[in-house]
Each structure stands twice: as C-alpha cells, then as structure tokens.
Design a protein around this motif. Structure first.
Motif, mmCIF file in Angstrom:
data_model
loop_
_atom_site.group_PDB
_atom_site.id
_atom_site.type_symbol
_atom_site.label_atom_id
_atom_site.label_comp_id
_atom_site.label_asym_id
_atom_site.label_seq_id
_atom_site.Cartn_x
_atom_site.Cartn_y
_atom_site.Cartn_z
ATOM 1 N N ALA A 34 -8.138 -1.374 -15.827
ATOM 2 C CA ALA A 34 -9.264 -0.689 -15.177
ATOM 3 C C ALA A 34 -9.931 0.284 -16.139
ATOM 4 N N VAL A 35 -9.134 0.962 -16.954
ATOM 5 C CA VAL A 35 -9.685 1.885 -17.956
ATOM 6 C C VAL A 35 -10.560 1.123 -18.950
ATOM 7 N N LEU A 36 -10.138 -0.099 -19.275
ATOM 8 C CA LEU A 36 -10.901 -0.932 -20.217
ATOM 9 C C LEU A 36 -12.130 -1.565 -19.573
ATOM 10 N N GLY A 37 -12.241 -1.440 -18.254
ATOM 11 C CA GLY A 37 -13.365 -2.057 -17.559
ATOM 12 C C GLY A 37 -13.148 -3.519 -17.247
ATOM 13 N N LEU A 38 -11.891 -3.988 -17.348
ATOM 14 C CA LEU A 38 -11.597 -5.389 -17.088
ATOM 15 C C LEU A 38 -11.529 -5.697 -15.596
ATOM 16 N N ALA A 39 -11.077 -4.730 -14.814
ATOM 17 C CA ALA A 39 -10.821 -4.978 -13.395
ATOM 18 C C ALA A 39 -11.040 -3.689 -12.621
ATOM 19 N N PRO A 40 -11.290 -3.791 -11.332
ATOM 20 C CA PRO A 40 -11.434 -2.577 -10.524
ATOM 21 C C PRO A 40 -10.101 -1.850 -10.380
ATOM 22 N N ARG A 41 -10.187 -0.556 -10.230
ATOM 23 C CA ARG A 41 -8.982 0.263 -10.061
ATOM 24 C C ARG A 41 -8.210 -0.122 -8.793
ATOM 25 N N LEU A 42 -8.889 -0.736 -7.850
ATOM 26 C CA LEU A 42 -8.285 -1.092 -6.576
ATOM 27 C C LEU A 42 -7.052 -1.973 -6.752
ATOM 28 N N VAL A 43 -7.080 -2.879 -7.732
ATOM 29 C CA VAL A 43 -5.941 -3.774 -7.935
ATOM 30 C C VAL A 43 -4.694 -2.962 -8.279
ATOM 31 N N ALA A 44 -4.828 -2.027 -9.205
ATOM 32 C CA ALA A 44 -3.704 -1.178 -9.572
ATOM 33 C C ALA A 44 -3.240 -0.343 -8.382
ATOM 34 N N ASP A 45 -4.182 0.183 -7.617
ATOM 35 C CA ASP A 45 -3.824 1.012 -6.464
ATOM 36 C C ASP A 45 -3.010 0.215 -5.444
ATOM 37 N N VAL A 46 -3.428 -1.030 -5.187
ATOM 38 C CA VAL A 46 -2.704 -1.860 -4.224
ATOM 39 C C VAL A 46 -1.282 -2.130 -4.724
ATOM 40 N N LEU A 47 -1.149 -2.408 -6.020
ATOM 41 C CA LEU A 47 0.184 -2.648 -6.574
ATOM 42 C C LEU A 47 1.043 -1.396 -6.510
ATOM 43 N N PHE A 48 0.446 -0.234 -6.770
ATOM 44 C CA PHE A 48 1.201 1.009 -6.651
ATOM 45 C C PHE A 48 1.663 1.226 -5.210
ATOM 46 N N ILE A 49 0.810 0.919 -4.253
ATOM 47 C CA ILE A 49 1.174 1.086 -2.843
ATOM 48 C C ILE A 49 2.331 0.161 -2.478
ATOM 49 N N ILE A 50 2.246 -1.097 -2.904
ATOM 50 C CA ILE A 50 3.329 -2.045 -2.619
ATOM 51 C C ILE A 50 4.633 -1.573 -3.264
ATOM 52 N N GLY A 51 4.545 -1.167 -4.525
ATOM 53 C CA GLY A 51 5.735 -0.669 -5.205
ATOM 54 C C GLY A 51 6.293 0.575 -4.550
ATOM 55 N N GLY A 52 5.399 1.459 -4.086
ATOM 56 C CA GLY A 52 5.838 2.680 -3.417
ATOM 57 C C GLY A 52 6.520 2.400 -2.091
ATOM 58 N N VAL A 53 5.992 1.438 -1.342
ATOM 59 C CA VAL A 53 6.613 1.076 -0.067
ATOM 60 C C VAL A 53 8.015 0.510 -0.301
ATOM 61 N N VAL A 54 8.145 -0.375 -1.290
ATOM 62 C CA VAL A 54 9.458 -0.932 -1.621
ATOM 63 C C VAL A 54 10.411 0.176 -2.043
ATOM 64 N N TRP A 55 9.937 1.103 -2.843
ATOM 65 C CA TRP A 55 10.734 2.248 -3.307
ATOM 66 C C TRP A 55 11.242 3.066 -2.132
ATOM 67 N N LEU A 56 10.373 3.390 -1.198
ATOM 68 C CA LEU A 56 10.753 4.204 -0.041
ATOM 69 C C LEU A 56 11.728 3.464 0.871
ATOM 70 N N VAL A 57 11.482 2.179 1.081
ATOM 71 C CA VAL A 57 12.387 1.390 1.931
ATOM 72 C C VAL A 57 13.779 1.323 1.311
ATOM 73 N N LEU A 58 13.845 1.089 0.010
ATOM 74 C CA LEU A 58 15.140 1.037 -0.662
ATOM 75 C C LEU A 58 15.849 2.381 -0.611
ATOM 76 N N MET A 59 15.121 3.474 -0.814
ATOM 77 C CA MET A 59 15.747 4.794 -0.730
ATOM 78 C C MET A 59 16.276 5.067 0.670
ATOM 79 N N ALA A 60 15.521 4.651 1.684
ATOM 80 C CA ALA A 60 15.954 4.867 3.065
ATOM 81 C C ALA A 60 17.259 4.130 3.357
#
Length: 322
Positions: A34-60
């Motif tokens: 996204a910094v390079l202008g190759l893709a919208p930041r949204l793709v990274a944000d969605v992946l961070f959200i998915i990773g964060g949800v998995v992280w929280l579920v595993l911690m729980a």
C-alpha cells in the motif's frame, strides 16, 4: 545430557499462535504494498483484522487453560519444545500495533509499548531458563530465535514507526546480538546433531526470518538507507532462502499439521524484504515483479489457511490429548 522430556499437553498449544503470526506477516507485506501504491490499504487492514481475531480467540482458549495444566506457567515456560512459542503472544501484539498505528497512533503506541515490554521481559526470562534448565541440545530447534531475535527486531520496526528512534536502535541491537549468539548455537545443533523429528522439521523455515527481519529493522531504523549493512543483510537473506529451496525435498514428505504455520511469517518477511529491494533497484518491469512476489506469498498463506480449515473439519488439526 538432560533426560527431561516435554510434558504432555492438550488443547491449544502456544505454537498455534503461529497462525496469527503468519497472517500478521502477510498483512505487513500488503501494508508495504500500500505504501508503494500497489494496492489499497484496505487489504492489509482486513488481514490484520483476521489475524487479530485469531489471536484473541487463541488467547481466550490458551491463557485460562495454562494454570490448570500440571505445573502451570512455570512448567509451560520450562517446556523444552513449546516454551519459545509462548513469546508469539506479545510478538503478535506488536504486529497488531503496527497495523493500528496508521489509523490510531496513540492506541497503536500503547498496544506496542505493552506488547514490546512483555516480549523483552519474556525473552530475558526464557534465555535465563535455558541456562538453568539443563537444556538438551537435541531438543533445540529454530523456534528458539523467536523470543529475543524476532521479538527484538520486530520491536525495532514498531518503535521506529511509533516515532521512538532511541528505542528502535536499542531493540535493533537487542535482536541483532541475540541472533548472532542464539542463531550460531542453533546452526551448530542442526549441522552436528541428529536431524529434527518430523513434527519439528517445519521450524527449519524459521531460519530464513532473522536476516530478513534484520534487514527490515535496519531499513526502518535508518529510514530506508541502503548501504553496506543493508547489502550484507540482503546477501545473508539470499543464502537463507537458497537453503530453503534445498529443504523442499524434506518438507514434501511431511504431513500437514499446525506446525506448518511456521512457514508463513518467515516467508512473508522475506517477501516484504524483496519488495524493498525491487523498488530500490527498479529492474525492468519492476511492478510486474512486485505483483509476482505479493501474489506468491498470498497464495502460499491462503494454501496454509485452506489446509487448516480442511484439517479442522476432519478433527486432525488440534493436538490430541496425551
């Protein structure tokens, strides 16, 4: 040689945090795209959200269960196989903070500060445990670089993004020296001792992460300076990547399991580092090469995710009670 064995575990084990670790690594790769202008930041944000949800579920599922296991946290952090993976919990927290900072700098800094503090303290504790715990060298595996090496270098990247240059340089030194010391011991074990058991052979992929992370951390600390140090780290990353090519024959004979997520973050770190170099060198058709790297690592992690879903559906993914 110590005769102590790893204790039996049930349910969620700390190596499962490699899932959120790998997803966060892919998210950071798309973030740089996204910094390079190759893709919208949204793709990274969605992946961070998915990773964060998995992280929280595993911690729980993981954190409340550990005190009920024999020996509780003390035994968990003394386990000769699984203990290094406990550090993935705060390390993923640092990666999550990197994804949060572009949207909420203050909240991202707080999450990073807490996660970095826990990472560094845990790295110190585990390093001390390995000194006093009669460590069996044949149980040593590349995952031992996670607490201090990966933890320190990712902390350097996060601190640089948070605007804390002094802390970034300190963390960079922390991770770099730990890599030189711990990495050399692991390499000697791999060269001169019996092969790792099949369940631990996917951790060999972790060996490609330190030089790539060191390169990314150096570029973060120096604001993208390309000099002899950057070229040296790129050369070492190239060597580590070629070693992985040689190990493909070994990996092909392994059965898919949770340990395969050990491939995700290291390869994502290499992909991100390669994107930096492509956009420094600007070879002919460099945008095409950017997309080849980006789509290749995305397809690889997607294949791991698909394999995980299939294994869970067949009740073959989580460790069985010992």
């Amino acid at each position: 040689m110590s005769t102590r064995t790893a204790r039996p575990t049930t349910g969620i084990t700390p190596n499962l945090f490699g899932i959120s670790y790998g997803l966060s690594g892919l998210a950071n790769c798309w973030g740089y795209a996204a910094v390079l202008g190759l893709a919208p930041r949204l793709v990274a944000d969605v992946l961070f959200i998915i990773g964060g949800v998995v992280w929280l579920v595993l911690m729980a599922g993981y954190l409340p269960a550990v005190p009920r296991r024999p020996g509780g946290w003390r035994a968990e952090l003394a386990d000769p196989v699984m203990a290094p993976f406990v550090s993935l919990i705060p390390i993923v927290g640092m990666l999550m903070s990197i994804g949060l900072m572009p949207h909420a700098l203050t909240a991202g800094r707080w999450l990073f500060g807490v996660s970095a503090a826990v990472t560094i303290v845990l790295a110190g504790w585990l390093s001390g445990q390995w000194i006093v715990g009669e460590l069996d060298r044949d149980r040593l595996h590349p995952g031992y670089v996670l607490p201090a090496v990966a933890g320190g270098l990712i902390a350097a990247i996060g601190a640089a993004l948070a605007g804390w240059p002094g802390a970034a340089r300190t963390f960079f030194g922390f991770g770099l020296v730990a890599w030189l010391l711990i990495g050399s011991v692991i390499l000697a074990r791999l060269y001169f001792r019996p092969p790792l058991p099949p369940a631990l052979q996917p951790t060999l992929a972790i060996d490609v992460a330190p030089p790539a992370l060191a390169g990314l951390a150096y570029l973060s600390v120096t604001h993208g300076r390309i000099d002899a140090v950057a070229f040296t780290l790129a050369g070492y990353t190239l060597l580590a990547a070629l070693v992985q090519v040689r190990l493909v024959g070994l990996y092909r004979h392994l059965h898919f399991a949770a340990g395969f997520w050990a491939f995700a973050f290291p390869y994502a770190a290499v992909a991100t580092f390669v994107l930096h170099w492509i956009n420094y060198a600007h070879p002919p058709g460099y945008r095409v090469w950017d997309w080849i790297v980006l789509l290749a690592i995305t397809a690889f992690v997607a294949a791991l995710a698909a394999g995980t879903v299939l294994a869970i559906a067949r009740h073959r993914f989580l460790p069985r009670p010992s």
